[in-house]
Write a protein that holds these residues in place. Structure first.
Motif, PDB file in Angstrom:
ATOM      1  N   PHE A 110       0.820  -1.218   0.000  1.00 19.59           N
ATOM      2  CA  PHE A 110       0.000   0.000   0.000  1.00 19.59           C
ATOM      3  C   PHE A 110       0.850   1.263   0.000  1.00 19.59           C
ATOM      4  CE2 PHE A 110      -3.242  -3.041   0.804  1.00 19.59           C
ATOM      5  CZ  PHE A 110      -4.400  -2.454   0.332  1.00 19.59           C
ATOM      6  N   VAL A 114      -0.444   2.827  -3.407  1.00 25.08           N
ATOM      7  CA  VAL A 114      -1.521   3.768  -3.046  1.00 25.08           C
ATOM      8  C   VAL A 114      -0.951   5.048  -2.430  1.00 25.08           C
ATOM      9  CG1 VAL A 114      -3.676   4.108  -1.772  1.00 25.08           C
ATOM     10  CG2 VAL A 114      -3.102   1.829  -2.668  1.00 25.08           C
ATOM     11  N   SER A 140      -3.338   1.787 -13.255  1.00 23.39           N
ATOM     12  CA  SER A 140      -4.052   0.818 -12.451  1.00 23.39           C
ATOM     13  C   SER A 140      -3.786  -0.576 -13.007  1.00 23.39           C
ATOM     14  CB  SER A 140      -5.545   1.165 -12.449  1.00 23.39           C
ATOM     15  OG  SER A 140      -6.283   0.256 -11.658  1.00 23.39           O
ATOM     16  N   ALA A 156      -6.407  -5.345  -3.794  1.00 22.25           N
ATOM     17  CA  ALA A 156      -6.853  -4.362  -2.802  1.00 22.25           C
ATOM     18  C   ALA A 156      -6.208  -3.004  -3.066  1.00 22.25           C
ATOM     19  CB  ALA A 156      -6.529  -4.847  -1.392  1.00 22.25           C
ATOM     20  N   SER A 157      -4.911  -3.010  -3.396  1.00 23.09           N
ATOM     21  CA  SER A 157      -4.229  -1.735  -3.637  1.00 23.09           C
ATOM     22  C   SER A 157      -4.755  -1.065  -4.898  1.00 23.09           C
ATOM     23  CB  SER A 157      -2.717  -1.955  -3.727  1.00 23.09           C
ATOM     24  OG  SER A 157      -2.332  -2.610  -4.925  1.00 23.09           O
ATOM     25  N   ALA A 160      -8.262   0.288  -4.389  1.00 21.51           N
ATOM     26  CA  ALA A 160      -8.140   1.561  -3.670  1.00 21.51           C
ATOM     27  C   ALA A 160      -7.737   2.680  -4.627  1.00 21.51           C
ATOM     28  CB  ALA A 160      -7.111   1.431  -2.548  1.00 21.51           C
ATOM     29  N   TYR A 164      -9.944   6.037  -5.336  1.00 20.62           N
ATOM     30  CA  TYR A 164      -9.285   7.324  -5.087  1.00 20.62           C
ATOM     31  C   TYR A 164      -9.298   8.180  -6.354  1.00 20.62           C
ATOM     32  CZ  TYR A 164      -5.155  10.390  -4.872  1.00 20.62           C
ATOM     33  OH  TYR A 164      -4.293  11.449  -4.963  1.00 20.62           O
TER      34      TYR A 164
END
Length: 284
Positions: A110, A114, A140, A156-157, A160, A164
C-alpha cells in the motif's frame, strides 16, 4: 503521430518508475513525440539509457521517500519550467496466499501502490492549480476492476487506487485538472512479474493451501504463455492517448487480454459475473 509543432512550446511529463517496463517505454514514446520528460526512478544508476535523450531528465524519486518526491518535482521545474502531465506508474504486485503474507509486505504494497501515488500527486497539485491545468494518469490494472485469487493484496491496492482516482477526478475538475486511469492486464517484457515472484518467495508455506495454489499456478502460467504478443509498447500508446486526447474519459483499458473480464464486471449482472469467476477460480 508526428512530434509537436516546433513553434509550440514543448509539454512536459513527469513519469515515476522509469527504470523499466511501462515507465521506460512511455518515457521514450513521449520524448519521441516532442515532449520534455522527467523520468524518475528509485535508483538513477539503473537508468536504461534515458539520460542520453536530449529532452529527458533522469531524476531520483522513491515514492516511499517524500523528500525525494519534492526534490524531483523541483528539479523538473528548474529544468523545464512547467509540468503538464503526471504519470503515476511506479508499483509492484504481491502474489500469494493472504494468510501467508507478512504484515510488513502488506504495508509496503500500500505504501508503494496507493500512498506513494497520493504523495506524488499531492506534491504536484500546487503547480497544477497555479496553472489552472494539468493531467494526472494513474496506472491501475485489470486487478483494480476484478478480484483474482492469490492476488488479494495487489487487487486491494488497485481497487483503492481506482476509487481514489474516480473520487479525486471530481474534486480536481473544479481547478482545471483532469484525472485518468490506465488499466493494463498481463504484459510480457517487464520486470513486474519477476518482482512479484520474488515477493511471493518470501511468504510462509501453508500446507492446507497447496492444492489450490498448484491449480492456480498452472492457470496463471497458461495465461502468461498466451501473452506473447502483449508488450509495454501498446500500453505506452494508451498512456500517451490519455495524456493528449483532450477528453475527460476516466478509464482506458490498455490490453486485450482483460477486456472479457472487464466487460463481465462492468456490463453484466453481479450474478453473471460471479458465476463466471467462480467457474474459473473456485475449488471443484
Amino acid at each position: 503521430m508526428s512530434p509537436s509543432n516546433p513553434s509550440t512550446p514543448a509539454k512536459t511529463v513527469l513519469i515515476t518508475g522509469c527504470s523499466s517496463g511501462f515507465g521506460e517505454t512511455a518515457a521514450r514514446l513521449f520524448a519521441a513525440r516532442g515532449w520534455n520528460v522527467i523520468a524518475t526512478m528509485r535508483d538513477p544508476a539503473r537508468d536504461p539509457g534515458l539520460v542520453a535523450l536530449d529532452t529527458v531528465q533522469v531524476v531520483r524519486l522513491d515514492v516511499q521517500d517524500r523528500d525525494s518526491i519534492a526534490a524531483a518535482v523541483e528539479a523538473g521545474l528548474r529544468r523545464f519550467g512547467r509540468i503538464d502531465t503526471l504519470v503515476n506508474n511506479a508499483g509492484f504486485g504481491l502474489f500469494g496466499v493472504f494468510e501467508a503474507t507478512p504484515v510488513a509486505k502488506i504495508t509496503e504494497q500500500f505504501e508503494v501502490n496507493v500512498f506513494g501515488v497520493m504523495d506524488v500527486t499531492r506534491a504536484i497539485l500546487p503547480h497544477f492549480r497555479a496553472n489552472g491545468a494539468g493531467t494526472i494518469i494513474n496506472i491501475s490494472s485489470g486487478a483494480g476492476a476484478f478480484g483474482l485469487p492469490l492476488m488479494s493484496l495487489y487487487c486491494a491496492s488497485k481497487f483503492a487506487l481506482e476509487g481514489y482516482s474516480e473520487a479525486l477526478s471530481f474534486e480536481l475538475a473544479s481547478v482545471g485538472v483532469t484525472v485518468k486511469l490506465v488499466e493494463p492486464g498481463g504484459v510480457t517484457s517487464t520486470n513486474f512479474g519477476p518482482r512479484s515472484g520474488t515477493e511471493a518467495g518470501g511468504q510462509a508455506d501453508l500446507a492446507d493451501y497447496r492444492p489450490f495454489v498448484a491449480k492456480l499456478d498452472a492457470f496463471f502460467e497458461g495465461w502468461r504463455n498466451s501473452l506473447a504478443g502483449t508488450t509495454p509498447d501498446g500500453v505506452a500508446e494508451v498512456i500517451y492517448t490519455a495524456a493528449t486526447d483532450g477528453t475527460n474519459q476516466l478509464r482506458y483499458v490498455a490490453t486485450d487480454d482483460i477486456k472479457p473480464l472487464i466487460a463481465a464486471r462492468r456490463e453484466t449482472s453481479e450474478e453473471a459475473y460471479m458465476n463466471l469467476m467462480r467457474e474459473r477460480f473456485m475449488p471443484k
